[in-house]
Scaffold this active site. Structure first.
Site, PDB file in Angstrom:
ATOM      1  N   CYS A  47       0.839  -1.202   0.000  1.00  0.00           N
ATOM      2  CA  CYS A  47       0.000   0.000   0.000  1.00  0.00           C
ATOM      3  C   CYS A  47       0.869   1.244   0.000  1.00  0.00           C
ATOM      4  CB  CYS A  47      -0.867   0.034   1.250  1.00  0.00           C
ATOM      5  SG  CYS A  47      -1.994  -1.325   1.378  1.00  0.00           S
TER       6      CYS A  47
ATOM      7  N   CYS B  27      -1.765 -18.686 -29.846  1.00  0.00           N
ATOM      8  CA  CYS B  27      -2.076 -18.498 -31.265  1.00  0.00           C
ATOM      9  C   CYS B  27      -3.585 -18.299 -31.335  1.00  0.00           C
ATOM     10  CB  CYS B  27      -1.578 -19.668 -32.097  1.00  0.00           C
ATOM     11  SG  CYS B  27      -2.362 -21.243 -31.706  1.00  0.00           S
TER      12      CYS B  27
END
Ligand SMILES: [Zn+2]
Length: 372
Positions: free
Chosen positions: A188, A333
C-alpha cells in the site's frame, strides 16, 4: 458443545434469529477459534466483526506499531495510538467490544520458527498480511496443519479473496506458483490504496470465516473473488488444484515446512499448458511472465493480447536468439494448436517454463471481450 448464557442469548439474538444459525450455530461460533495474522487494513475490521459476532477465541499476530499513515484504513486505531504496538492497542479495543471472549496476542508476528505452534491453537486462519513471504508461509503451514485459510490481498482499488480448505482444494501455490512481479508485489505504501477497500475485503474474510465455522452457504473454495471498487464489480474466477504444485501436487517437493521460504522460489513448471482462467488470474495478480504471439502478421493486425511479443511460428526456430530464456513464457495463437507446437519446440531448446495458452486468443476473448 458450549452453552449460551442468558446474556449471550440476548447479545447475539439478531444473529440467532437466522434459521441457519440459531442457538446451535451461535454455540458453534462460541466454541470456535480464529487466528488473524496481520492487524492492518484487513485484520482490524475482520477482528472487530468476529469479536462482535462472538467467536470464542481470537488470536491476533503482528509485530508492527501504529503509524499515522495507517489510520485512513486500520479502523481499530486512533490518533492516540500512534507509535504504540498494534496488537496491544487492538486487544484493548476488542476487549471493550466483547469482554466475554478469549483474546490471544502474538506480538512477534508469525515466522518459520513459531507459525506451526501458533496456528495449532486455532480452527481457522485469516491472512491479513501485506507481503508474499508471509502469504507463502501461512499457506504452507496451514496445508501441513490441515487448517482452513481465508486469504485476501488488496491493491489500489482492487481486492481478491479466496478460501484454501484442507483436503480437496488447491493452495496458494497452485494459484500463484511464482511470487508476482515487482509491480504486483508492492505494498500500500508504494502503490496506494483507497481506505475503504481493505475494510470491504476484511469484512468479506470475516464473512467467509463465519460461514466456514457455521458450515452454511457456499464457500470460495477453488474460486477467487475479485472486487473492483472503481467499477463496483465482483467477479469470481475458478482455479484448480495443480497436479504439479510443489506443495499439494502429486509429487510435492515439500514434506515439511521449509526454512527461508523465499529461497524456495521460483518453482518448476512441469505442465506445458495454462488455462485461460489461470492466465487471466495471473494477469490480474501481476504474476511475472512474458507473452508470445506465434500467429501471422495479418491475424495480429485484427487483435492481439496486450503486452505480447510477436514471432510467427514459421520464423520461431530462426529467431530463438532474440528470446530470453529466463522465467515463464506463455505462448498463444488463434486456438492453441500452433502455440502447442511452439511450446514443444521451445521446451526442446531449453525454455523449461514455456506454457501453451489453451484455446488461444479465441477462448481468451470469449472470457475477456474487447472494450469491457
Ligand atoms: Zn497447491
Amino acid at each position: 458443545m458450549e452453552s449460551l448464557t442468558s446474556n449471550e442469548k440476548l447479545r447475539y439474538s439478531r444473529q440467532i434469529k437466522l434459521p441457519e444459525v440459531g442457538e446451535k450455530g451461535q454455540k458453534k461460533i462460541k466454541g470456535s477459534s480464529v487466528l488473524i495474522v496481520g492487524m492492518g487494513g484487513l485484520g482490524t475490521p475482520a477482528a472487530l466483526y468476529l469479536a462482535s459476532a462472538g467467536v470464542g477465541h481470537i488470536g491476533i499476530a503482528d509485530f508492527d506499531s501504529v503509524q499515522i499513515s495507517n489510520l485512513h484504513r486500520q479502523i481499530l486505531y486512533n490518533e492516540h495510538d500512534v507509535s504504540a504496538k498494534k496488537v496491544e492497542k487492538a486487544v484493548e479495543k476488542l476487549r471493550r467490544v466483547n469482554s466475554e471472549i478469549k483474546l490471544s496476542v502474538f506480538s512477534h508476528g508469525v515466522s518459520e520458527e513459531n507459525v506451526k505452534e501458533i496456528i495449532s491453537g486455532f480452527d481457522l486462519v485469516i491472512d491479513g498480511s501485506d507481503n508474499f513471504k508471509t502469504r507463502y508461509l501461512l499457506n504452507d503451514a496451514c496445508y501441513f496443519s490441515q487448517k482452513p485459510l481465508v486469504s485476501a490481498a488488496i491493491s489500489k482499488y482492487e481486492g481478491q479473496l479466496t478460501l484454501f480448505q484442507p483436503r480437496g482444494g488447491g493452495c496458494y501455490r497452485c494459484v500463484f506458483p511464482n511470487p508476482p512481479s515487482k509491480a504486483g508485489n508492492s505494498s500500500c505504501e508504494e502503490e496506494g490504496v483507497l481506505g475503504v477497500l481493505p475494510g470491504v475485503m476484511g469484512l468479506l474474510q470475516a464473512t467467509e470465516a463465519l460461514k466456514y465455522i457455521l458450515q452454511i452457504g457456499n464457500t470460495l473454495k477453488n474460486e477467487l473473488l475479485v472486487f473492483n471498487a472503481l467499477e463496483m464489480t465482483f467477479e469470481k474466477i475458478k482455479y484448480c488444484p495443480h497436479t504439479d504444485c510443489i506443495l499439494c501436487g502429486d509429487s510435492p517437493d515439500y514434506s515439511q515446512l521449509k526454512k527461508n521460504i523465499e529461497s524456495c522460489q521460483p518453482m518448476g513448471l512441469d505442465e506445458e499448458e495454462i488455462s485461460v482462467d489461470q492466465f487471466i488470474l495471473w494477469q490480474k495478480s501481476g504474476v511475472q511472465f512474458r507473452l508470445l504471439d506465434v500467429r501471422e502478421e495479418h491475424e495480429r493486425e485484427q487483435d492481439f493480447i496486450e503486452n505480447s511479443d510477436h514471432i510467427p511460428l514459421g520464423r520461431l526456430e530462426a529467431s530463438l536468439g532474440s528470446l530470453e530464456k529466463h522465467g515463464i513464457l506463455i505462448v498463444y495463437c488463434a486456438s492453441g494448436a500452433r502455440s502447442l507446437a511452439a511450446v514443444k519446440l521451445l521446451r526442446e531448446k531449453g525454455w523449461g517454463k514455456a506454457l501453451n495458452l489453451i484455446g488461444g486468443i479465441r477462448r481468451y476473448r470469449a472470457e475477456k471481450p474487447l472494450n469491457t
